[in-house]
Design an enzyme around this catalytic site. Structure first.
Site, mmCIF file in Angstrom:
data_model
loop_
_atom_site.group_PDB
_atom_site.id
_atom_site.type_symbol
_atom_site.label_atom_id
_atom_site.label_comp_id
_atom_site.label_asym_id
_atom_site.label_seq_id
_atom_site.Cartn_x
_atom_site.Cartn_y
_atom_site.Cartn_z
ATOM 1 N N ASP A 121 -55.022 2.034 38.683
ATOM 2 C CA ASP A 121 -54.549 2.767 40.042
ATOM 3 C C ASP A 121 -55.632 4.118 39.956
ATOM 4 O O ASP A 121 -56.561 4.223 39.055
ATOM 5 C CB ASP A 121 -53.175 3.102 39.975
ATOM 6 C CG ASP A 121 -52.926 3.060 41.379
ATOM 7 O OD1 ASP A 121 -53.311 3.775 42.402
ATOM 8 O OD2 ASP A 121 -52.005 2.057 41.712
ATOM 9 N N HIS A 183 -57.162 1.828 45.744
ATOM 10 C CA HIS A 183 -56.341 2.693 44.116
ATOM 11 C C HIS A 183 -57.281 2.351 43.228
ATOM 12 O O HIS A 183 -57.087 1.781 42.103
ATOM 13 C CB HIS A 183 -55.192 1.662 44.112
ATOM 14 C CG HIS A 183 -53.939 1.905 45.030
ATOM 15 N ND1 HIS A 183 -53.141 2.829 44.985
ATOM 16 C CD2 HIS A 183 -53.699 1.234 46.070
ATOM 17 C CE1 HIS A 183 -51.958 2.625 45.885
ATOM 18 N NE2 HIS A 183 -52.409 1.757 46.582
ATOM 19 N N GLU A 247 -52.874 -1.256 50.617
ATOM 20 C CA GLU A 247 -52.957 0.083 50.884
ATOM 21 C C GLU A 247 -54.582 0.576 50.607
ATOM 22 O O GLU A 247 -54.933 1.419 49.821
ATOM 23 C CB GLU A 247 -52.138 0.937 49.878
ATOM 24 C CG GLU A 247 -50.737 0.641 50.242
ATOM 25 C CD GLU A 247 -49.578 1.354 49.306
ATOM 26 O OE1 GLU A 247 -48.617 1.555 49.908
ATOM 27 O OE2 GLU A 247 -50.125 1.687 48.060
#
Length: 432
Positions: A121, A183, A247
């Site tokens: 991440d 990420h 995302e």
């Protein structure tokens, strides 16, 4: 006391002493399914019939949960969902190998069969990749919870082989997740040429939320990610690899002349299509390895063909979307507060109560279900256990397909939690 409780249980008077060596194994019965089993207990002893090795393992687990004496009767049991998973985020806060092995034991105790490791991440890259050593040399160092000069914290290839083998002995499949194209700040910190501004030097991110720094769309970056996946599939022999896909802020692609030129070359109408295109390249590559890619669902993106979708936003799905793993945040995010009571340790905003977890009613047509342990607010194994239990026990019955009367679950839960506590598990408060 059994968690999860069998789906079919008929108990008669009397009981028999239990010891694994005294259980007689009947020939396999394929009609029970690979994970199903039948227990017949009477004056002559205990007979276990299983559909396969996993069913035999679960049958013995059920017997051990009765304790020293097993009541006469018959249990015929099998799971409703083939994927019964727990996601552990080891990127935000690294979790030692010893705890990962302990968590595998706890999954097996609850008849859960998938450990999904969120390995990368913005805040950390936790998997050794031989071809790109800076991923851990830089990407596993620093981050939100680290002091300057900390040693990198990651799993070596030997660690992974040990974890995978340990899990396989307990019929748990380990599914790796390598997040892309968003990420990805830890990866870009290690190799700036992966980013949309290669001359910019980033640190591993020290905040929470979603970094706007995402991978660029160049062929060299696609090749880099595919090289990483080549090593991932070598280390993790299971059929699935998770590639994230959620995302992914489009801001850098929208502002970068290089990215806009690349979108035009690819014939993509804009950044909104870029993430789907990126995941599609990874899906094609994994399919050549005989693996099935998984990605998180996104509100503005149709699923990439050939992928399994992990649905985290909603628990209601369309009947024709059967290649789905349900992981709705309103039922399965165990990093949320367990109640609105004051004085709790910090957690993600939101509440998932024990009743919420037990009341999850997944569409029976989906591939499976999964609960999540995101670790922004769980820096230690003890805090992970505190947040996981007792809600993971409720999830286990949902995943097995045997939830019933909630008061009965609470009655059975008390002695089960006492047994976990006696084994040193840090159990959170029981708030019905």
């Amino acid at each position: 006391m059994i968690i999860p409780r069998p789906r079919e249980l008929a108990v008669l008077g009397g009981s028999v002493a239990f010891h694994p060596d005294l259980v007689r194994l009947a020939p396999p019965d394929a009609s029970l399914g690979e994970e199903g089993y039948r227990l017949q207990v009477g004056p002559a002893g205990i007979v276990l019939t299983a559909g396969g090795p996993a069913g035999r393992f679960y049958g013995l687990r059920t017997l051990s949960q009765f304790g020293a004496a097993v009541p006469y009767g018959t249990i015929e049991d099998r799971p409703r969902f083939g994927w019964r998973g727990v996601m552990l985020d080891v990127a935000r806060h690294f979790m030692p190998k010893a705890f990962v092995l302990r968590l595998i034991d706890l999954l097996a105790e609850h008849k859960l069969n998938v450990l999904h490791l969120h390995l990368t991440d913005d805040q950390g890259w936790r998997l050794e990749i031989e071809r790109y050593p800076r991923l851990t040399g830089v990407g596993a160092r620093g981050g939100a919870s680290s002091a300057a000069g900390d040693e990198p914290r990651f799993y070596t290839r030997e660690d992974v082989r040990e974890i995978v083998a340990y899990a396989a002995e307990r019929f748990v499949t380990v599914v790796p997740e390598i997040e892309m194209p968003g990420h990805a700040q830890a990866a870009i910190a290690a190799y700036p040429e992966l980013g949309n501004h290669p001359s910019r030097r980033l640190e591993v991110w020290s905040g929470w939320g979603i970094s706007e720094h995402v991978l660029n769309l160049e062929d060299s970056t696609i090749a880099f990610c595919q090289d990483v996946l080549d090593e991932v599939v070598e280390l993790f022999p299971g059929p699935y690899v998770h590639v994230g896909g959620d995302e992914c802020p489009p801001a850098e692609w929208e502002r970068s002349p290089r990215a806009l030129r690349r979108l035009a070359e690819l014939g993509l109408s804009g950044p909104s299509e870029a993430c789907r295109w990126f995941i599609g390249r990874m899906a094609e590559h994994l399919s050549r390895h005989g693996r099935r890619p998984i990605c998180w669902d996104e509100p503005d993106r149709e699923p990439t063909p050939g992928t399994t979708v992990m649905v985290w936003r909603d628990e209601d799905v369309l009947p024709d979307r059967t290649d789905i793993i349900l992981a709705p945040h309103t039922r399965t995010y165990l990093d949320y507060y367990s109640s609105d009571a004051p004085g709790q340790p910090p957690a993600q905003p939101g509440i998932v109560t024990l009743a919420d977890a037990y009341g999850f009613t997944p569409d029976p047509g989906v591939r499976g279900v999964q609960c999540q342990l995101w670790t922004e607010y769980m820096p230690t194994p003890e805090q992970v256990e505190y947040m996981a239990f007792p809600r993971l026990c409720a999830f286990a019955e949902v995943a097995w397909g045997s939830p019933g009367d909630y008061p009965d679950f609470l009655r059975r839960l008390d002695p089960h939690l006492a047994r976990l506590a006696a084994r040193g598990v840090r159990v959170g408060p029981l708030i019905p």
